[in-house]
Design an enzyme around this catalytic site. Structure first.
Site, PDB file in Angstrom:
ATOM      1  N   HIS A   1       4.856 -10.827  26.602  1.00 44.85           N
ATOM      2  CA  HIS A   1       4.703 -11.799  27.697  1.00 44.85           C
ATOM      3  C   HIS A   1       3.554 -11.485  28.575  1.00 44.85           C
ATOM      4  O   HIS A   1       3.633 -10.628  28.956  1.00 44.85           O
ATOM      5  CB  HIS A   1       6.132 -11.786  28.386  1.00 44.85           C
ATOM      6  CG  HIS A   1       6.028 -12.891  29.472  1.00 44.85           C
ATOM      7  ND1 HIS A   1       6.181 -14.123  29.416  1.00 44.85           N
ATOM      8  CD2 HIS A   1       5.734 -12.585  30.696  1.00 44.85           C
ATOM      9  CE1 HIS A   1       6.197 -14.753  30.473  1.00 44.85           C
ATOM     10  NE2 HIS A   1       5.902 -14.180  31.359  1.00 44.85           N
TER      11      HIS A   1
ATOM     12  N   ASP B   1      17.756 -20.556  34.600  1.00 42.69           N
ATOM     13  CA  ASP B   1      16.489 -20.237  35.061  1.00 42.69           C
ATOM     14  C   ASP B   1      15.638 -21.700  35.214  1.00 42.69           C
ATOM     15  O   ASP B   1      14.855 -21.497  36.117  1.00 42.69           O
ATOM     16  CB  ASP B   1      15.864 -19.252  34.460  1.00 42.69           C
ATOM     17  CG  ASP B   1      14.387 -19.059  34.402  1.00 42.69           C
ATOM     18  OD1 ASP B   1      14.050 -18.691  35.534  1.00 42.69           O
ATOM     19  OD2 ASP B   1      13.232 -19.403  33.771  1.00 42.69           O
TER      20      ASP B   1
ATOM     21  N   ARG C   1      12.355 -23.268  42.937  1.00 43.22           N
ATOM     22  CA  ARG C   1      11.351 -22.056  43.682  1.00 43.22           C
ATOM     23  C   ARG C   1      10.108 -22.859  43.837  1.00 43.22           C
ATOM     24  O   ARG C   1       9.346 -22.577  44.824  1.00 43.22           O
ATOM     25  CB  ARG C   1      11.255 -20.980  42.576  1.00 43.22           C
ATOM     26  CG  ARG C   1      12.719 -20.063  43.026  1.00 43.22           C
ATOM     27  CD  ARG C   1      12.850 -18.972  41.749  1.00 43.22           C
ATOM     28  NE  ARG C   1      11.646 -18.145  41.940  1.00 43.22           N
ATOM     29  CZ  ARG C   1      10.981 -17.534  40.616  1.00 43.22           C
ATOM     30  NH1 ARG C   1      11.748 -17.898  39.565  1.00 43.22           N
ATOM     31  NH2 ARG C   1      10.035 -16.786  40.717  1.00 43.22           N
TER      32      ARG C   1
ATOM     33  N   SER D   1      13.573 -14.110  36.062  1.00 47.74           N
ATOM     34  CA  SER D   1      13.244 -15.237  35.657  1.00 47.74           C
ATOM     35  C   SER D   1      12.719 -15.045  34.022  1.00 47.74           C
ATOM     36  O   SER D   1      13.259 -15.671  32.981  1.00 47.74           O
ATOM     37  CB  SER D   1      12.284 -16.191  36.106  1.00 47.74           C
ATOM     38  OG  SER D   1      11.689 -17.090  35.601  1.00 47.74           O
TER      39      SER D   1
ATOM     40  N   LYS E   1      14.846 -14.976  30.146  1.00 46.83           N
ATOM     41  CA  LYS E   1      14.316 -15.751  28.733  1.00 46.83           C
ATOM     42  C   LYS E   1      14.114 -14.592  27.732  1.00 46.83           C
ATOM     43  O   LYS E   1      14.384 -14.992  26.316  1.00 46.83           O
ATOM     44  CB  LYS E   1      13.271 -16.476  29.094  1.00 46.83           C
ATOM     45  CG  LYS E   1      13.677 -17.868  30.065  1.00 46.83           C
ATOM     46  CD  LYS E   1      12.485 -18.547  30.288  1.00 46.83           C
ATOM     47  CE  LYS E   1      11.723 -17.894  31.680  1.00 46.83           C
ATOM     48  NZ  LYS E   1      10.885 -18.646  32.418  1.00 46.83           N
TER      49      LYS E   1
END
Ligand code: URA
Length: 428
Positions: A86, A165, A172, A187, A191
């Site tokens: 990620h 989320d 947010r 967050s 995931k």
């Protein structure tokens, strides 16, 4: 039925620097997902978290509550280990495109659930959608079958993973609370943990073009995420990498696909190759595979073979020409000398305004829009020679893109000291 907690008390605890207990966290996340806790209450709580932080236990529990709000995927039936990557997002960050097939070519399956871009950083799905025929939506069964057969999947995250989320991130975004480290970490990690990967490598970007502008905050985010992954049984490592200038020589969807194909063909810009290989090595090590050298797999064409099969499995034609922009505009070097700075944010905003990115979720992106760099910091440039080429289908966009580049680069007499690409490594 009466609710076991009340939102105002939970907010007041965090406002007054208190620690939330497990039951309050489980309840508030679940009740918000059910619509019992209102948006304005969750906004106040998010702001209190941004201002007062969370302990490691609180973040871990918050993450677990977000995971529990939806489904969890399971790849334990696959014949090989899994590893995912990620990135917190950067300009010209096309690394997933060469990385996923490369790691698969080394014997580790890559289940990469990705998103679309919003703002100045591009989304991996937007880039792959520049390939004619390619589709991002796969069912869980299709994803599993492709992972077993091809070894790499990049596809859209379904709505079933961490729905809490999805709702909280949108809130947010409009309440000035995106930047809270515990909320970013939970967050991202909710995931990734729900996705079911066995190992995870995080590329935490630092610099003008990144979410995290300074190294200390980036390190704090990396440490929080590594701890969350480790506590959840996912072997997690983070690299902090420089995002003060764009990665590679392209920013924009089809332009980045073409550059990724160059890397898979054994060429491509040095920084893209360096980061792809560094992340691949981390993913293989985290997945427990130590008998493959990713640099060899780029050279011998086996990563390219997986890339072609990965696209074809999702309807993409690896041989189809990529879209090209109808209009281009060249920005030239203002002086002869050394390019000492080329700001990632300036290039990212220019590419975005040319049509490569979207301002609202529902906007369409142009596949061919973007910016091609003709020089990187440290290179010599000649006055009047091309420095950047802007690409778009709509020439009226040049007027909005060009001001983004004002003050975005410097030409000097001497090379500025170079920054390493990989700045730091965080493991538990
Ligand atoms: N990406 C996410 O998925 N969540 C955040 O909070 C920030 C970036």
């Amino acid at each position: 039925m009466a609710e076991p907690h009340d939102a105002v008390s939970v907010i007041a605890t965090k406002r007054d620097h208190g620690e939330l207990d497990d039951a309050s966290i489980d309840w508030v996340v679940d009740a918000y997902t059910r619509g019992v806790v209102a948006d304005e209450q969750m906004s106040a709580l998010a702001m209190a978290i941004l201002l007062n932080g969370m302990t490691r236990r609180e973040v871990a529990r918050w993450t677990a509550a977000m995971i529990a709000s939806g489904e969890r995927m399971d790849f334990s039936s696959l014949s090989r280990p899994t590893a995912d990557k990620h990135s917190t997002g950067g300009v010209g960050d096309k690394i997933t495109l060469p990385l996923a097939p490369l790691v698969a070519a080394c014997g580790v399956a890559v289940p990469q659930l990705s998103g679309r871009g919003l703002g100045h950083t591009g989304g991996t799905l937007d880039k792959l959608e520049a390939v004619p025929g390619w589709r991002a939506e796969l069912s869980n069964a299709e994803m599993l079958a492709q992972l077993e057969d091809v070894g790499a999947v990049v596809c859209a995250a379904g709505t079933g993973l961490a729905p809490a989320d999805r709702k909280l991130y949108a809130l947010r975004d409009v309440t000035g609370t995106v930047e809270a480290v515990p909320l970013i970490a939970s967050s991202i990690m909710s995931k990734k943990i729900a996705e079911g990967t066995g190992a995870l490598v995080l590329d935490v970007k630092v610099g003008t073009g990144a979410f995290m502008k300074d190294r200390a905050t980036a390190r704090e985010l990396a440490e929080t995420m590594v701890a969350l992954g480790t506590d959840a049984g996912v072997r997690t490592v983070a690299l902090l990498t420089d995002m003060s200038t764009p990665l590679g020589l392209t920013a924009g969807n089809a332009l980045e696909v073409a550059e990724s194909v160059e890397v898979l063909a054994g060429g491509g810009p040095g920084d893209v190759v360096e980061l792809t290989v560094a992340l691949a090595r981390e993913m293989l090590a985290a997945a427990g595979v130590d008998d493959a050298d990713p640099a060899d797999r780029l050279r011998d064409g086996s990563a390219m073979d997986v890339w072609r099969r990965m696209l074809a499995a999702q309807g993409g034609d690896p041989d189809a020409p990529l879209p090209t922009a109808r209009e281009t505009h060249v920005v030239t070097a203002p002086a002869t000398g050394v390019l000492t700075r080329l700001d990632a944010m300036a290039v990212g905003i220019a590419a975005w305004r040319l049509g490569a990115g979207r301002a609202r979720k529902e906007d369409r992106v142009q596949a061919a829009a973007g910016v091609r760099l003709h020089a990187k910091p440290g290179d010599r440039v000649t006055e009047g020679a091309p420095l950047l080429t802007l690409h778009t289908d709509e020439p009226e966009r040049f007027e909005r893109a060009l001001p983004a580049l004002d003050g975005g680069f410097d030409v000097g007499d001497e090379p500025a000291g170079s920054t390493p690409l990989v700045l730091d490594r965080v493991a538990d």
